[in-house]
Write a protein that holds these residues in place. Sequence first.
Motif, PDB file in Angstrom:
ATOM      1  N   PHE A   9      17.267 -33.667  26.245  1.00 16.60           N
ATOM      2  CA  PHE A   9      15.819 -33.639  26.405  1.00 16.60           C
ATOM      3  C   PHE A   9      15.231 -32.364  25.792  1.00 16.60           C
ATOM      4  O   PHE A   9      14.213 -32.404  25.102  1.00 16.60           O
ATOM      5  CB  PHE A   9      15.467 -33.735  27.900  1.00 16.60           C
ATOM      6  CG  PHE A   9      14.001 -33.792  28.185  1.00 16.60           C
ATOM      7  CD1 PHE A   9      13.249 -34.905  27.838  1.00 16.60           C
ATOM      8  CD2 PHE A   9      13.367 -32.727  28.809  1.00 16.60           C
ATOM      9  CE1 PHE A   9      11.887 -34.951  28.101  1.00 16.60           C
ATOM     10  CE2 PHE A   9      12.004 -32.763  29.078  1.00 16.60           C
ATOM     11  CZ  PHE A   9      11.260 -33.886  28.718  1.00 16.60           C
ATOM     12  N   THR A  10      15.882 -31.236  26.015  1.00 22.14           N
ATOM     13  CA  THR A  10      15.419 -29.968  25.442  1.00 22.14           C
ATOM     14  C   THR A  10      15.487 -30.005  23.918  1.00 22.14           C
ATOM     15  O   THR A  10      14.549 -29.571  23.241  1.00 22.14           O
ATOM     16  CB  THR A  10      16.250 -28.792  25.982  1.00 22.14           C
ATOM     17  OG1 THR A  10      16.170 -28.786  27.407  1.00 22.14           O
ATOM     18  CG2 THR A  10      15.771 -27.466  25.435  1.00 22.14           C
ATOM     19  N   ALA A  11      16.580 -30.536  23.368  1.00 19.07           N
ATOM     20  CA  ALA A  11      16.699 -30.644  21.915  1.00 19.07           C
ATOM     21  C   ALA A  11      15.605 -31.558  21.354  1.00 19.07           C
ATOM     22  O   ALA A  11      15.036 -31.281  20.295  1.00 19.07           O
ATOM     23  CB  ALA A  11      18.081 -31.174  21.534  1.00 19.07           C
ATOM     24  N   ALA A  12      15.287 -32.628  22.076  1.00 21.56           N
ATOM     25  CA  ALA A  12      14.219 -33.535  21.643  1.00 21.56           C
ATOM     26  C   ALA A  12      12.867 -32.827  21.665  1.00 21.56           C
ATOM     27  O   ALA A  12      12.052 -33.002  20.750  1.00 21.56           O
ATOM     28  CB  ALA A  12      14.194 -34.777  22.528  1.00 21.56           C
ATOM     29  N   ILE A  13      12.633 -32.030  22.683  1.00 23.28           N
ATOM     30  CA  ILE A  13      11.371 -31.274  22.753  1.00 23.28           C
ATOM     31  C   ILE A  13      11.265 -30.319  21.568  1.00 23.28           C
ATOM     32  O   ILE A  13      10.218 -30.244  20.914  1.00 23.28           O
ATOM     33  CB  ILE A  13      11.265 -30.494  24.084  1.00 23.28           C
ATOM     34  CG1 ILE A  13      11.046 -31.451  25.247  1.00 23.28           C
ATOM     35  CG2 ILE A  13      10.125 -29.481  24.026  1.00 23.28           C
ATOM     36  CD1 ILE A  13      11.108 -30.780  26.608  1.00 23.28           C
ATOM     37  N   ILE A  14      12.339 -29.611  21.274  1.00 20.82           N
ATOM     38  CA  ILE A  14      12.338 -28.695  20.132  1.00 20.82           C
ATOM     39  C   ILE A  14      12.025 -29.469  18.857  1.00 20.82           C
ATOM     40  O   ILE A  14      11.212 -29.043  18.037  1.00 20.82           O
ATOM     41  CB  ILE A  14      13.686 -27.957  20.005  1.00 20.82           C
ATOM     42  CG1 ILE A  14      13.896 -27.019  21.198  1.00 20.82           C
ATOM     43  CG2 ILE A  14      13.775 -27.186  18.692  1.00 20.82           C
ATOM     44  CD1 ILE A  14      15.299 -26.447  21.298  1.00 20.82           C
ATOM     45  N   TYR A  15      12.645 -30.630  18.692  1.00 19.69           N
ATOM     46  CA  TYR A  15      12.436 -31.453  17.498  1.00 19.69           C
ATOM     47  C   TYR A  15      11.002 -31.983  17.436  1.00 19.69           C
ATOM     48  O   TYR A  15      10.335 -31.863  16.413  1.00 19.69           O
ATOM     49  CB  TYR A  15      13.436 -32.611  17.478  1.00 19.69           C
ATOM     50  CG  TYR A  15      13.214 -33.547  16.324  1.00 19.69           C
ATOM     51  CD1 TYR A  15      13.658 -33.203  15.049  1.00 19.69           C
ATOM     52  CD2 TYR A  15      12.559 -34.756  16.505  1.00 19.69           C
ATOM     53  CE1 TYR A  15      13.452 -34.057  13.977  1.00 19.69           C
ATOM     54  CE2 TYR A  15      12.342 -35.619  15.439  1.00 19.69           C
ATOM     55  CZ  TYR A  15      12.792 -35.266  14.179  1.00 19.69           C
ATOM     56  OH  TYR A  15      12.575 -36.097  13.121  1.00 19.69           O
ATOM     57  N   PHE A  16      10.518 -32.573  18.518  1.00 16.52           N
ATOM     58  CA  PHE A  16       9.196 -33.197  18.497  1.00 16.52           C
ATOM     59  C   PHE A  16       8.060 -32.176  18.439  1.00 16.52           C
ATOM     60  O   PHE A  16       6.987 -32.473  17.927  1.00 16.52           O
ATOM     61  CB  PHE A  16       9.010 -34.149  19.671  1.00 16.52           C
ATOM     62  CG  PHE A  16       9.798 -35.410  19.519  1.00 16.52           C
ATOM     63  CD1 PHE A  16       9.617 -36.228  18.414  1.00 16.52           C
ATOM     64  CD2 PHE A  16      10.744 -35.774  20.462  1.00 16.52           C
ATOM     65  CE1 PHE A  16      10.355 -37.387  18.248  1.00 16.52           C
ATOM     66  CE2 PHE A  16      11.480 -36.937  20.314  1.00 16.52           C
ATOM     67  CZ  PHE A  16      11.291 -37.749  19.202  1.00 16.52           C
ATOM     68  N   LEU A  17       8.297 -30.998  18.960  1.00 17.76           N
ATOM     69  CA  LEU A  17       7.291 -29.953  18.833  1.00 17.76           C
ATOM     70  C   LEU A  17       7.315 -29.344  17.433  1.00 17.76           C
ATOM     71  O   LEU A  17       6.450 -28.551  17.086  1.00 17.76           O
ATOM     72  CB  LEU A  17       7.523 -28.844  19.868  1.00 17.76           C
ATOM     73  CG  LEU A  17       7.230 -29.182  21.318  1.00 17.76           C
ATOM     74  CD1 LEU A  17       7.561 -27.992  22.212  1.00 17.76           C
ATOM     75  CD2 LEU A  17       5.778 -29.590  21.506  1.00 17.76           C
TER      76      LEU A  17
END
Length: 121
Positions: free
Chosen positions: A103-111
């Motif tokens: 989830f954290t990696a996805a947040i980094i990617y989507f942000l």
Amino acid sequence: MTLFLMGHALGDFYLQYSELAIGKDESIKKLLKHGVIYLFSMMFVIILVFSLKLLKWTVIISIAHFIVDLLNFFIKKKITIDDKLDALAYSLDQIIHILVIVFTAAIIYFLSEPISYIYCI
């Protein structure tokens, strides 16, 4: 994400000796010790590719890891757990930890948070 998974494996398995693994379910002090070891293991893996933005996310993941372990600590204090339920709880605990990292990696990617790297090697 690979660095975060490596840090998780290092802090939750390789650097967690048997007495600490058992003791963190019985003592808040040992749980805190595990949390500090986990944080430093996560920080250690990003030293090779250092980034202040990654450091921020590493601290966030480590805090989330501690919260999950703290909830596990209080649940085990309230409920008597047999071996089968303990194995299930352990598996669920690890799944939650990995989901936090994903989830954290996805947040980094989507942000689209730009992460600049300084290679120390």
